[in-house]
Write a protein that holds these residues in place. Structure first.
Motif, short mmCIF file in Angstrom:
data_model
loop_
_atom_site.label_atom_id
_atom_site.label_comp_id
_atom_site.label_asym_id
_atom_site.label_seq_id
_atom_site.Cartn_x
_atom_site.Cartn_y
_atom_site.Cartn_z
N ARG A 53 -57.81 111.13 42.86
CA ARG A 53 -57.39 111.02 44.24
C ARG A 53 -56.44 112.15 44.65
NH1 ARG A 53 -53.13 109.99 46.48
NH2 ARG A 53 -52.08 109.07 44.69
N ALA A 54 -55.35 112.29 43.89
CA ALA A 54 -54.38 113.33 44.24
C ALA A 54 -55.01 114.72 44.17
CB ALA A 54 -53.17 113.24 43.31
N GLU A 55 -55.89 114.88 43.22
CA GLU A 55 -56.52 116.19 43.07
C GLU A 55 -57.43 116.49 44.25
OE1 GLU A 55 -56.46 116.41 38.18
OE2 GLU A 55 -58.24 115.71 39.25
N ARG A 56 -58.13 115.46 44.73
CA ARG A 56 -59.00 115.69 45.89
C ARG A 56 -58.18 116.06 47.11
NH1 ARG A 56 -64.01 111.34 45.53
NH2 ARG A 56 -64.36 111.66 43.31
N GLN A 57 -57.04 115.41 47.21
CA GLN A 57 -56.14 115.70 48.34
C GLN A 57 -55.74 117.18 48.29
OE1 GLN A 57 -53.11 112.67 48.53
NE2 GLN A 57 -51.70 114.05 49.62
N LEU A 58 -55.39 117.62 47.08
CA LEU A 58 -55.02 119.01 46.87
C LEU A 58 -56.22 119.93 47.14
CD1 LEU A 58 -53.37 121.37 45.68
CD2 LEU A 58 -54.05 120.57 43.42
N MET B 290 -56.55 122.98 49.80
CA MET B 290 -56.80 124.37 49.42
C MET B 290 -58.04 124.93 50.11
SD MET B 290 -55.73 124.73 45.45
CE MET B 290 -56.57 126.30 45.46
N LEU B 291 -59.01 124.07 50.36
CA LEU B 291 -60.22 124.55 51.01
C LEU B 291 -59.99 124.77 52.51
CD1 LEU B 291 -62.97 122.46 49.22
CD2 LEU B 291 -62.44 124.87 48.93
N ALA B 292 -59.06 123.98 53.07
CA ALA B 292 -58.68 124.25 54.45
C ALA B 292 -57.87 125.53 54.44
CB ALA B 292 -57.84 123.10 54.99
N ASN B 293 -58.21 126.45 55.30
CA ASN B 293 -57.49 127.72 55.32
C ASN B 293 -57.65 128.51 54.04
OD1 ASN B 293 -55.91 129.12 57.23
ND2 ASN B 293 -54.93 127.16 57.67
N TYR B 294 -58.77 128.30 53.41
CA TYR B 294 -59.08 129.04 52.19
C TYR B 294 -59.17 130.52 52.50
CZ TYR B 294 -61.69 130.20 47.95
OH TYR B 294 -62.10 130.74 46.76
N PRO B 295 -58.68 131.39 51.65
CA PRO B 295 -57.95 131.10 50.43
C PRO B 295 -56.44 131.21 50.58
CG PRO B 295 -58.69 133.37 50.42
CD PRO B 295 -58.97 132.83 51.79
N THR C 229 -45.12 125.31 43.63
CA THR C 229 -44.28 124.34 44.33
C THR C 229 -44.69 124.23 45.80
OG1 THR C 229 -42.58 125.47 43.05
CG2 THR C 229 -41.88 123.65 44.45
N ALA C 230 -44.89 125.39 46.43
CA ALA C 230 -45.24 125.40 47.84
C ALA C 230 -46.62 124.79 48.06
CB ALA C 230 -45.22 126.83 48.37
N VAL C 231 -47.57 125.15 47.21
CA VAL C 231 -48.91 124.60 47.35
C VAL C 231 -48.87 123.09 47.18
CG1 VAL C 231 -51.20 124.53 46.29
CG2 VAL C 231 -50.04 126.70 46.60
N ALA C 232 -48.12 122.63 46.18
CA ALA C 232 -48.02 121.19 45.93
C ALA C 232 -47.42 120.50 47.15
CB ALA C 232 -47.17 120.93 44.70
N ALA C 233 -46.34 121.02 47.66
CA ALA C 233 -45.65 120.41 48.80
C ALA C 233 -46.57 120.38 50.01
CB ALA C 233 -44.37 121.17 49.10
N ALA C 234 -47.28 121.49 50.25
CA ALA C 234 -48.14 121.56 51.43
C ALA C 234 -49.28 120.55 51.35
CB ALA C 234 -48.70 122.98 51.57
N SER C 235 -49.68 120.22 50.12
CA SER C 235 -50.78 119.27 49.98
C SER C 235 -50.27 117.85 49.81
CB SER C 235 -51.61 119.62 48.75
OG SER C 235 -51.77 121.01 48.63
N GLY C 236 -48.96 117.69 49.64
CA GLY C 236 -48.39 116.37 49.45
C GLY C 236 -48.65 115.79 48.06
N VAL C 237 -48.76 116.69 47.08
CA VAL C 237 -48.90 116.21 45.70
C VAL C 237 -47.80 116.83 44.85
CG1 VAL C 237 -51.40 115.95 45.94
CG2 VAL C 237 -50.44 118.06 45.01
N SER C 238 -47.76 116.47 43.61
CA SER C 238 -46.72 117.02 42.73
C SER C 238 -47.21 118.29 42.05
CB SER C 238 -46.35 116.00 41.67
OG SER C 238 -47.44 115.79 40.82
#
Lengths: 291, 291
Positions: free
Chosen positions: B22-27, B31-36, B44-53
Motif C-alpha cells: 500500500r505505502a509503496e503504491r502511494q509512493l 513518483m509517476l505524477a510529475n515524472y521524473p 527525505t523530500a521524496v518520502a515527505a512529498a508522497s506521505g510515506v516514510s
DNA sequence: AATTTTGTGGAGTATTTTCTTCACTAGCCC
DNA sequence: GGGCTAGTGAAGAAAATACTCCACAAAATT
C-alpha cells in the motif's frame, strides 16, 4: 547589490559570468551544457564532471546568491518541473531572447541548412585523401586565397605552419604569383580558395601549377569555381546566408576538420613542434599563463 | 528473476506495481505524477512529498532492482538527460557516407553544440547595440586580432571596408599599435578578437583605447579573455572541438551575422558603395562576369 | 625582482542523507 | 480472542554529501 530573486540559475550564471573566476567559468560552462540536468548530481559529482574541486562548486553557489549548493539544486529542480510540465516550450529558437525574425535566428537556420547540405554531399574519401596529401612531408604545401577568401587561406596557413614544415602562404598580390610557382615542384600541393565572384587569376595560377604537376585542392562554393576543372580534389561548401554577403562558415568548418585530421595523422611530429612553440612563447612572454 | 537492465524507472514501477504494498503504491503514484522530477529530491523530500516514510522509499528502490535510492535517482537523471538534450533532433550522421567516428561527423556534433550554447547565451540587446555602433558613421572603427584570430579580424575588416567608410585594420605587429591609438578619437569603436592563449598586448591596447574613450567590442571564447573587463560589449563563443585546436566557427558566425545587421542598417549608403565597387571591378577585370 | 592580492583544491569537520534495525500495528486465519 | 504474518515508520547507525579552513600557487601590482 541587485537581488537575484526570481531569476533562473542559467540567468544568474550568465549575469555574473564576467565576475566569475577561471575554475568557476569552467564549472559554469559544464552546468550550462546539458542544462539543467548536469547540475542535478551531488556536489561531488558535479565538481568531478566539470573538472573542478567541490569548494569551487560551493563557492559559486554562494556567488550566485544561493545559501549553498543544495539550494541552487532545489531551484534547478523547480525550473525543471516548470519546463517539463510545459512541453510546448521546446527550443524553437536559437537565441532564446530574440524574436524568430532576428538576424541571429535567421542566420542560424541558414547555417544549419548549409551544414546539412554541405556534409551530405561531401565525399569522405576525398577528404581522407586530402588529409593524407597534406600529411605527406615530401610534398610542400602552398596556400592561396582571393579577395574574400584570403582570410580563410590565412587561417589555414597559420595552423598548418605550426603542424608541419614546408608550408607557404602565397601573397594576395597576384602580380607576384609566378614567383611562387618557381618554387613549386612536382608532387607539391596547392590549396586554393575561390568562391563566387570567382577570380581570373586563380585559374591562371592553377594552370601554371598543374603544368608543374602540382596537385590542386580547391575550396569553393556549391556552384564551383571555374578553377574546379583543374582541381584534383574540391570541396563544395554551401554559402547561402540571409545577407548581401555569402557565408564562409562551412568553408571554415571543413578547413578546421582538415586541420584536425592532418594534426592527428602527423601527431608524432606535430607534438614536438607544438612543444617547441610553447618554449618559444615562454621566452617571448607573448601569452598569459592562463588556461 | 527477470533482469531490469535497460528499463526506465517508470517501466520498472509499472511492471512491479501489482507486487507493491500500500505505502509503496502511494509512493509509486507520487513518483509517476510529475515524472521524473518528483523523484529527484533527497530521499527525505521524496518520502515527505508522497506521505510515506524514508524506509519505504529505500525499500522500493531495492524492490525495483536498484542498489539503493541514489542508484534509482542516477537512472532518473540519465533518462532526463536523454530526453532534454534532444531539442533539435540529433542527426545520426552528418556526412552520410562516413562512419560516426569520422572526424567530419565528430566535428559536426561539436559545432552544433557550440552553436546551441553560444546562441543560447548571446544577448540580442548587446548584439543590436553593437550593430548600431558599427552603423554610426561618426565613429571610426578599428579592428585588431591576435595570432590565430588575425584571420577573423581580417575577414571582418574586408567586409566592413566595403560596407562603410572609416574602417582601419590594425597590423599584427603589436609594436606599432600605439601609432594606431594616436588616430583613435572619443566615440570610436575598437573591435578586438582574443581567444585563449590570451595575449598580453591586446589587454594593453584595450587599456590605451579606453583611456581615449573608445568603445571596445570584444570577440572572445566561453571563458573570456582578460580584456573582457575593459569591454563595453563582449561576445563569448564556444570554441570546443575534437581537435588539438579550438574552433573559430562560431566566432565567424557572429561576425557574419553582425556584418549582415550593419549592412541592413546602412543599406542606403552601402548600396552606393557596392555599385561603385562593381564599376571598379569592371574596369580592372578582376572577376569573371559569371553568376 | 619583491610583495600583495586573488584563486584553487586538499584535508578535515559538520551536516545531511541513506540505510538498517526493530518495535508496533493491522489484517488474517484458526 | 490468540497467534501468526506482513507492512510500516521511529530511531539510530553508517555513509555520503556539503562546507570551511588553510596552505599553496598563480597573477597582478609595486
Amino acid at each position: 547589490m541587485e537581488t537575484a530573486q526570481g531569476l533562473t540559475v542559467a540567468e544568474r550564471i550568465r549575469g555574473k559570468f564576467e565576475r566569475l573566476t577561471r575554475a568557476e567559468r569552467q564549472l559554469a560552462n559544464a552546468m550550462l551544457a546539458n542544462y539543467p540536468v548536469s547540475g542535478l548530481g551531488s556536489i561531488t559529482a558535479v565538481a568531478a564532471a566539470s573538472g573542478v574541486s567541490t569548494p569551487t562548486v560551493a563557492r559559486m553557489a554562494k556567488k550566485l546568491d544561493f545559501g549553498g549548493f543544495p539550494e541552487l539544486q532545489a531551484q534547478l529542480r523547480s525550473e525543471l518541473k516548470a519546463t517539463i510540465s510545459n512541453p510546448i516550450a521546446k527550443h524553437d529558437r536559437w537565441a532564446e531572447n530574440a524574436p524568430d525574425t532576428h538576424i541571429l535566428n535567421r542566420f542560424a537556420d541558414a547555417v544549419m541548412e548549409n551544414m546539412r547540405q554541405t556534409l551530405a554531399q561531401i565525399n569522405p574519401d576525398a577528404f581522407n585523401a586530402v588529409a593524407a596529401l597534406l600529411s605527406d612531408h615530401d610534398r610542400s604545401v602552398h596556400v592561396v586565397g582571393g579577395r574574400i577568401t584570403r582570410s580563410l587561406a590565412d587561417y589555414f596557413f597559420t595552423h598548418m605552419q605550426v603542424i608541419r614544415n614546408g608550408v607557404t602562404q602565397i601573397a594576395s598580390n597576384s602580380n607576384t604569383w609566378p614567383h611562387y610557382v618557381l618554387n613549386m615542384k612536382a608532387g607539391d600541393v596547392l590549396v586554393a580558395f575561390d568562391i563566387r565572384r570567382y577570380e581570373h587569376d586563380i585559374v591562371r595560377l592553377a594552370e601554371m601549377a598543374r603544368s608543374k604537376d602540382v596537385t590542386l585542392v580547391l575550396f569553393t562554393d556549391q556552384w564551383g569555381s571555374p578553377t574546379a576543372k583543374h582541381a584534383t580534389h574540391s570541396f563544395h561548401s554551401r554559402i547561402e546566408a540571409p545577407s548581401a554577403w555569402d557565408s564562409s562558415v562551412m568553408i571554415l568548418f571543413i578547413v578546421e576538420a582538415l586541420i584536425a585530421a592532418v594534426q592527428t595523422a602527423t601527431w608524432e611530429e606535430t607534438r614536438d613542434r607544438m612543444n617547441a612553440l610553447e618554449a618559444l612563447f615562454d621566452r617571448t612572454k607573448l601569452f598569459r599563463k592562463f588556461i
